[in-house]
Scaffold this motif. Structure first.
Motif, PDB file in Angstrom:
ATOM      1  N   ILE A  64       0.842  -1.192   0.000  1.00 41.80           N
ATOM      2  CA  ILE A  64       0.000   0.000   0.000  1.00 41.80           C
ATOM      3  C   ILE A  64       0.882   1.248   0.000  1.00 41.80           C
ATOM      4  CG2 ILE A  64      -1.626   1.341   1.400  1.00 41.80           C
ATOM      5  CD1 ILE A  64      -2.952  -0.973   0.021  1.00 41.80           C
ATOM      6  N   GLU A  65       1.993   1.167   0.708  1.00 44.36           N
ATOM      7  CA  GLU A  65       2.900   2.314   0.777  1.00 44.36           C
ATOM      8  C   GLU A  65       3.419   2.691  -0.607  1.00 44.36           C
ATOM      9  OE1 GLU A  65       3.062  -0.333   2.833  1.00 44.36           O
ATOM     10  OE2 GLU A  65       2.451   0.636   4.704  1.00 44.36           O
ATOM     11  N   THR A  66       3.760   1.703  -1.417  1.00 42.90           N
ATOM     12  CA  THR A  66       4.255   1.956  -2.773  1.00 42.90           C
ATOM     13  C   THR A  66       3.171   2.596  -3.628  1.00 42.90           C
ATOM     14  OG1 THR A  66       5.756   0.070  -2.637  1.00 42.90           O
ATOM     15  CG2 THR A  66       5.226   0.881  -4.840  1.00 42.90           C
ATOM     16  N   LEU A  67       1.951   2.065  -3.555  1.00 44.99           N
ATOM     17  CA  LEU A  67       0.854   2.621  -4.343  1.00 44.99           C
ATOM     18  C   LEU A  67       0.511   4.029  -3.875  1.00 44.99           C
ATOM     19  CD1 LEU A  67      -1.445  -0.518  -4.638  1.00 44.99           C
ATOM     20  CD2 LEU A  67       0.270   0.325  -6.254  1.00 44.99           C
ATOM     21  N   ALA A  68       0.553   4.243  -2.569  1.00 48.15           N
ATOM     22  CA  ALA A  68       0.270   5.573  -2.023  1.00 48.15           C
ATOM     23  C   ALA A  68       1.312   6.576  -2.504  1.00 48.15           C
ATOM     24  CB  ALA A  68       0.244   5.519  -0.503  1.00 48.15           C
ATOM     25  N   GLU A  72       0.872   9.949  -4.647  1.00 50.24           N
ATOM     26  CA  GLU A  72       1.274  11.144  -3.904  1.00 50.24           C
ATOM     27  C   GLU A  72       0.344  11.414  -2.726  1.00 50.24           C
ATOM     28  OE1 GLU A  72       1.680  14.316  -6.743  1.00 50.24           O
ATOM     29  OE2 GLU A  72       2.909  13.088  -8.060  1.00 50.24           O
ATOM     30  N   LEU A  73       0.013  10.333  -1.986  1.00 51.26           N
ATOM     31  CA  LEU A  73      -0.859  10.417  -0.818  1.00 51.26           C
ATOM     32  C   LEU A  73      -0.255   9.600   0.318  1.00 51.26           C
ATOM     33  CD1 LEU A  73      -4.244   9.713  -2.626  1.00 51.26           C
ATOM     34  CD2 LEU A  73      -3.460  11.940  -1.815  1.00 51.26           C
ATOM     35  N   SER A  74      -0.754   9.826   1.524  1.00 53.88           N
ATOM     36  CA  SER A  74      -0.352   8.968   2.639  1.00 53.88           C
ATOM     37  C   SER A  74      -1.022   7.611   2.453  1.00 53.88           C
ATOM     38  CB  SER A  74      -0.792   9.582   3.973  1.00 53.88           C
ATOM     39  OG  SER A  74      -2.199   9.498   4.105  1.00 53.88           O
ATOM     40  N   PRO A  75      -0.461   6.544   3.025  1.00 53.36           N
ATOM     41  CA  PRO A  75      -1.081   5.218   2.881  1.00 53.36           C
ATOM     42  C   PRO A  75      -2.531   5.185   3.388  1.00 53.36           C
ATOM     43  CG  PRO A  75       1.154   4.979   3.662  1.00 53.36           C
ATOM     44  CD  PRO A  75       0.856   6.456   3.676  1.00 53.36           C
ATOM     45  N   HIS A  77      -4.735   7.738   3.620  1.00 52.37           N
ATOM     46  CA  HIS A  77      -5.607   8.490   2.719  1.00 52.37           C
ATOM     47  C   HIS A  77      -5.754   7.761   1.385  1.00 52.37           C
ATOM     48  CE1 HIS A  77      -7.858  11.939   1.456  1.00 52.37           C
ATOM     49  NE2 HIS A  77      -7.072  12.115   0.407  1.00 52.37           N
ATOM     50  N   PHE A  78      -4.668   7.174   0.886  1.00 51.06           N
ATOM     51  CA  PHE A  78      -4.747   6.426  -0.364  1.00 51.06           C
ATOM     52  C   PHE A  78      -5.757   5.288  -0.252  1.00 51.06           C
ATOM     53  CE2 PHE A  78      -3.534   2.649  -2.747  1.00 51.06           C
ATOM     54  CZ  PHE A  78      -3.678   3.133  -4.040  1.00 51.06           C
ATOM     55  N   SER A  79      -5.724   4.541   0.864  1.00 51.27           N
ATOM     56  CA  SER A  79      -6.650   3.414   1.047  1.00 51.27           C
ATOM     57  C   SER A  79      -8.106   3.891   0.977  1.00 51.27           C
ATOM     58  CB  SER A  79      -6.398   2.733   2.388  1.00 51.27           C
ATOM     59  OG  SER A  79      -5.127   2.150   2.404  1.00 51.27           O
ATOM     60  N   ARG A  80      -8.395   4.981   1.658  1.00 50.95           N
ATOM     61  CA  ARG A  80      -9.772   5.505   1.671  1.00 50.95           C
ATOM     62  C   ARG A  80     -10.198   5.981   0.283  1.00 50.95           C
ATOM     63  NH1 ARG A  80     -10.922  10.196   5.427  1.00 50.95           N
ATOM     64  NH2 ARG A  80     -10.331  10.886   3.430  1.00 50.95           N
ATOM     65  N   VAL A  81      -9.326   6.762  -0.361  1.00 45.56           N
ATOM     66  CA  VAL A  81      -9.666   7.349  -1.657  1.00 45.56           C
ATOM     67  C   VAL A  81      -9.753   6.268  -2.730  1.00 45.56           C
ATOM     68  CG1 VAL A  81      -8.861   8.964  -3.427  1.00 45.56           C
ATOM     69  CG2 VAL A  81      -8.698   9.573  -1.033  1.00 45.56           C
ATOM     70  N   PHE A  82      -8.859   5.279  -2.685  1.00 49.90           N
ATOM     71  CA  PHE A  82      -8.894   4.200  -3.665  1.00 49.90           C
ATOM     72  C   PHE A  82     -10.197   3.411  -3.534  1.00 49.90           C
ATOM     73  CE2 PHE A  82      -7.951  -0.074  -5.221  1.00 49.90           C
ATOM     74  CZ  PHE A  82      -7.449   0.226  -6.478  1.00 49.90           C
ATOM     75  N   LYS A  83     -10.594   3.125  -2.312  1.00 50.31           N
ATOM     76  CA  LYS A  83     -11.859   2.405  -2.101  1.00 50.31           C
ATOM     77  C   LYS A  83     -13.034   3.232  -2.594  1.00 50.31           C
ATOM     78  CE  LYS A  83     -14.609  -0.008   1.310  1.00 50.31           C
ATOM     79  NZ  LYS A  83     -14.722  -0.460   2.681  1.00 50.31           N
ATOM     80  N   GLN A  84     -13.020   4.524  -2.310  1.00 54.32           N
ATOM     81  CA  GLN A  84     -14.085   5.401  -2.760  1.00 54.32           C
ATOM     82  C   GLN A  84     -14.153   5.446  -4.285  1.00 54.32           C
ATOM     83  OE1 GLN A  84     -13.439   9.532  -1.867  1.00 54.32           O
ATOM     84  NE2 GLN A  84     -15.555  10.102  -2.239  1.00 54.32           N
ATOM     85  N   THR A  85     -13.003   5.502  -4.929  1.00 52.66           N
ATOM     86  CA  THR A  85     -12.933   5.605  -6.375  1.00 52.66           C
ATOM     87  C   THR A  85     -13.370   4.314  -7.064  1.00 52.66           C
ATOM     88  OG1 THR A  85     -11.094   7.152  -6.180  1.00 52.66           O
ATOM     89  CG2 THR A  85     -11.407   6.131  -8.324  1.00 52.66           C
ATOM     90  N   THR A  86     -12.926   3.182  -6.556  1.00 51.92           N
ATOM     91  CA  THR A  86     -13.172   1.912  -7.239  1.00 51.92           C
ATOM     92  C   THR A  86     -14.417   1.177  -6.736  1.00 51.92           C
ATOM     93  OG1 THR A  86     -11.740   0.720  -5.712  1.00 51.92           O
ATOM     94  CG2 THR A  86     -10.732   1.600  -7.732  1.00 51.92           C
ATOM     95  N   GLY A  87     -14.953   1.657  -5.620  1.00 55.36           N
ATOM     96  CA  GLY A  87     -16.135   1.009  -5.071  1.00 55.36           C
ATOM     97  C   GLY A  87     -15.774  -0.252  -4.318  1.00 55.36           C
TER      98      GLY A  87
END
Length: 87
Positions: A64-68, A72-75, A77-87
């Motif tokens: 997750i750290e690599t994807l975040a 350009e996000l914290s791990p 915030h990335f987890s939350r936003v990715f889930k929101q984006t992809t459902g």
């Protein structure tokens, strides 16, 4: 991996199965038309960057750290936003 007789770890197999299921659902059903509209989330360019990275490095362990970092996000915030984006 099967033809090379290389053992895969459960995370890789699960990620591959998930991507395969998404591909099949999008190609052979109208699931994409049924998605609800998401507000916010990852911009499409960043989402494509993440998808390209995952496809390129599918045989490796992806954190997750690599994807975040790519997004350009914290791990967290990335987890939350990715889930929101992809459902």
């Amino acid at each position: 991996m099967l033809s090379a007789r290389i053992a895969g770890n459960a995370k890789r197999v699960a990620a591959f199965a998930y991507l395969l299921a998404i591909h099949i659902a999008e190609k052979y059903t109208n699931v994409a038309l049924q998605r609800s509209d998401y507000r916010g989330g990852l911009p499409i360019a960043r989402l494509r960057k993440i998808e390209d990275y995952v496809h390129t490095h599918l045989a490796e362990s992806i954190s997750i750290e690599t994807l975040a970092e790519l997004a350009e996000l914290s791990p967290f915030h990335f987890s939350r936003v990715f889930k929101q984006t992809t459902g």
